[in-house]
Write an enzyme that holds these catalytic residues in place. Structure first.
Site, PDB file in Angstrom:
ATOM      1  N   HIS A 164       0.831  -1.205   0.000  1.00  0.00           N
ATOM      2  CA  HIS A 164       0.000   0.000   0.000  1.00  0.00           C
ATOM      3  C   HIS A 164       0.866   1.255   0.000  1.00  0.00           C
ATOM      4  O   HIS A 164       1.975   1.273   0.506  1.00  0.00           O
ATOM      5  CB  HIS A 164      -0.922   0.000   1.224  1.00  0.00           C
ATOM      6  N   TYR A 227       7.527  12.380   0.617  1.00  0.00           N
ATOM      7  CA  TYR A 227       7.311  11.004   0.159  1.00  0.00           C
ATOM      8  C   TYR A 227       8.632  10.254   0.071  1.00  0.00           C
ATOM      9  O   TYR A 227       8.742   9.099   0.498  1.00  0.00           O
ATOM     10  CB  TYR A 227       6.618  11.030  -1.204  1.00  0.00           C
ATOM     11  N   ALA A 229      11.307  10.853   1.776  1.00  0.00           N
ATOM     12  CA  ALA A 229      11.789  10.616   3.140  1.00  0.00           C
ATOM     13  C   ALA A 229      11.163   9.358   3.722  1.00  0.00           C
ATOM     14  O   ALA A 229      11.843   8.551   4.372  1.00  0.00           O
ATOM     15  CB  ALA A 229      11.474  11.822   4.018  1.00  0.00           C
ATOM     16  N   ALA A 230       9.856   9.159   3.484  1.00  0.00           N
ATOM     17  CA  ALA A 230       9.178   7.965   3.988  1.00  0.00           C
ATOM     18  C   ALA A 230       9.734   6.702   3.341  1.00  0.00           C
ATOM     19  O   ALA A 230       9.924   5.674   4.003  1.00  0.00           O
ATOM     20  CB  ALA A 230       7.670   8.080   3.730  1.00  0.00           C
ATOM     21  N   GLY A 260       9.835   1.193 -10.602  1.00  0.00           N
ATOM     22  CA  GLY A 260       9.740   2.495 -11.236  1.00  0.00           C
ATOM     23  C   GLY A 260       8.286   2.892 -11.393  1.00  0.00           C
ATOM     24  O   GLY A 260       7.400   2.404 -10.693  1.00  0.00           O
ATOM     25  N   SER A 266      -4.480   6.280 -13.135  1.00  0.00           N
ATOM     26  CA  SER A 266      -4.391   7.333 -12.126  1.00  0.00           C
ATOM     27  C   SER A 266      -2.946   7.706 -11.845  1.00  0.00           C
ATOM     28  O   SER A 266      -2.618   8.876 -11.626  1.00  0.00           O
ATOM     29  CB  SER A 266      -5.069   6.878 -10.831  1.00  0.00           C
TER      30      SER A 266
END
Length: 335
Positions: A164, A227, A229-230, A260, A266
């Site tokens: 997820h 993003y 960093a997470a 990639g 979306s």
């Protein structure tokens, strides 16, 4: 001599990337918990379909229940022996425990039913897991590792596939502290929670933990600070956990998957006009993830050229920046 050396390196490189020791039969009857399984959440839907074709028992979770129901129906048509689902929002810190407990309950019930059918209805349930001194030896038993504390249930998991991901919600400024906390919960902290809760079951089954990440977890890119960093935290945590399990002789494989850009509408629409990189086919990316998990590979890169870009990060920092700029439309980002 140089020609021979280059030829040898080329042969080793080819053998490393194209050696095929994947055995689909290993996944028949495997118990799989897959997160991010609904359409529009990356390669999760394709992962569910591949596992279904291979005959795995599935527990699927995602945020959108209507999309989950559609995926579950398709998986049953493709031949999955058992498919269960639970809608959960990983932005909630309570969701991981609910998901893992649900998976262990459902898969444990299937495990008991299968055992009953094999022994003709004579089933002796396993006793509760002991937690304390061993009465036959005396004294305190071995202390459990902090990494191995979690939910112990009657069932088991063979694969935990963490797939997820989440972008910044509508109405939230992309670089605000609130957005960063949200991104860290969905894209990092929930992965840690799910892993801790499921690890005892994976330890019992000598299973595999498959972590789907992105190139942004290895190579920082402009305009993706929170993003990225997470995802960097994700890579550091699971590489460190692999070492911890190794020194404790815990036979749980951890496969990091660096993907990639993939091709759901979306996802491509979200970077239209900004990224010049060509999207990778979702089914092929999903199959690469499944192969890596089944063969207990330490890392999977798809497409394979991402590995070269990751190597350039340390070897040639300035050309790396040049390569990244080739895939980024600066004028579109500024606009």
């Amino acid at each position: 001599m140089k020609v021979l050396l280059l030829t040898g390196l080329g042969a080793l490189f080819s053998a490393y990337y194209w050696a095929d020791n994947f055995e689909p039969a290993r996944l028949q009857g495997a118990r799989v918990l897959l997160t991010g399984a609904a359409g529009g959440e990356g390669v999760g839907e394709e992962l569910a379909y591949h596992y279904a074709r291979l005959g795995s028992h599935l527990v699927l979770t995602a945020q959108a229940e209507a999309l989950l129901q559609k995926v579950v129906g398709n998986c049953r048509k493709l031949g999955a022996p058992n498919v269960f689902y639970i809608a959960a929002d990983m932005a909630s810190p309570e969701a991981p425990e609910r998901v893992v407990q649900f998976a262990l309950d459902k898969l444990g019930r299937q495990e008991r039913n299968a055992l009953i059918s094999r022994v003709g209805g004579c089933y002796l349930p396993r006793g509760p897991r002991r937690s304390g001194p061993n009465p036959t030896r005396g004294g305190a038993g071995p202390r459990a590792s902090p990494a191995l504390t979690g939910i112990s249930g009657p069932g088991g998991l063979d694969y935990l596939v963490l797939n997820h991901l989440g972008g910044v919600p509508t109405g939230m400024r992309a670089r605000s502290a609130q957005a960063t906390r949200w991104l860290m919960q969905v894209n990092f902290l929930s992965y840690v929670q799910l892993t801790k809760l499921a690890l005892p079951s994976l330890t019992d089954s000598k299973g595999s933990l498959v972590v789907v990440s992105t190139l942004l977890g290895r190579v920082p890119v402009s305009f993706s600070t929170p993003y990225s960093a997470a995802k960097f935290a994700l890579d550091s945590f699971f590489c460190s956990l692999r070492r911890e399990l190794d020194v404790q002789d815990v036979n749980v494989a951890i496969t990091m998957c660096v993907l990639g850009l993939w091709d759901p509408a979306s996802t491509v629409e979200g970077v239209r006009g900004v990224m010049r990189a060509k999207a990778s086919p979702g089914p092929k990316a999903a199959l690469a993830v499944i192969r890596g998990g089944a063969t207990r590979a330490s890392c999977v890169f798809y497409p394979w050229r991402l590995h070269l870009l990751c190597l350039l990060r340390g070897w040639l920092p300035h050309p790396r920046a040049w390569f990244i700029r080739q895939d980024l439309n600066i004028s579109a980002v500024a606009a």
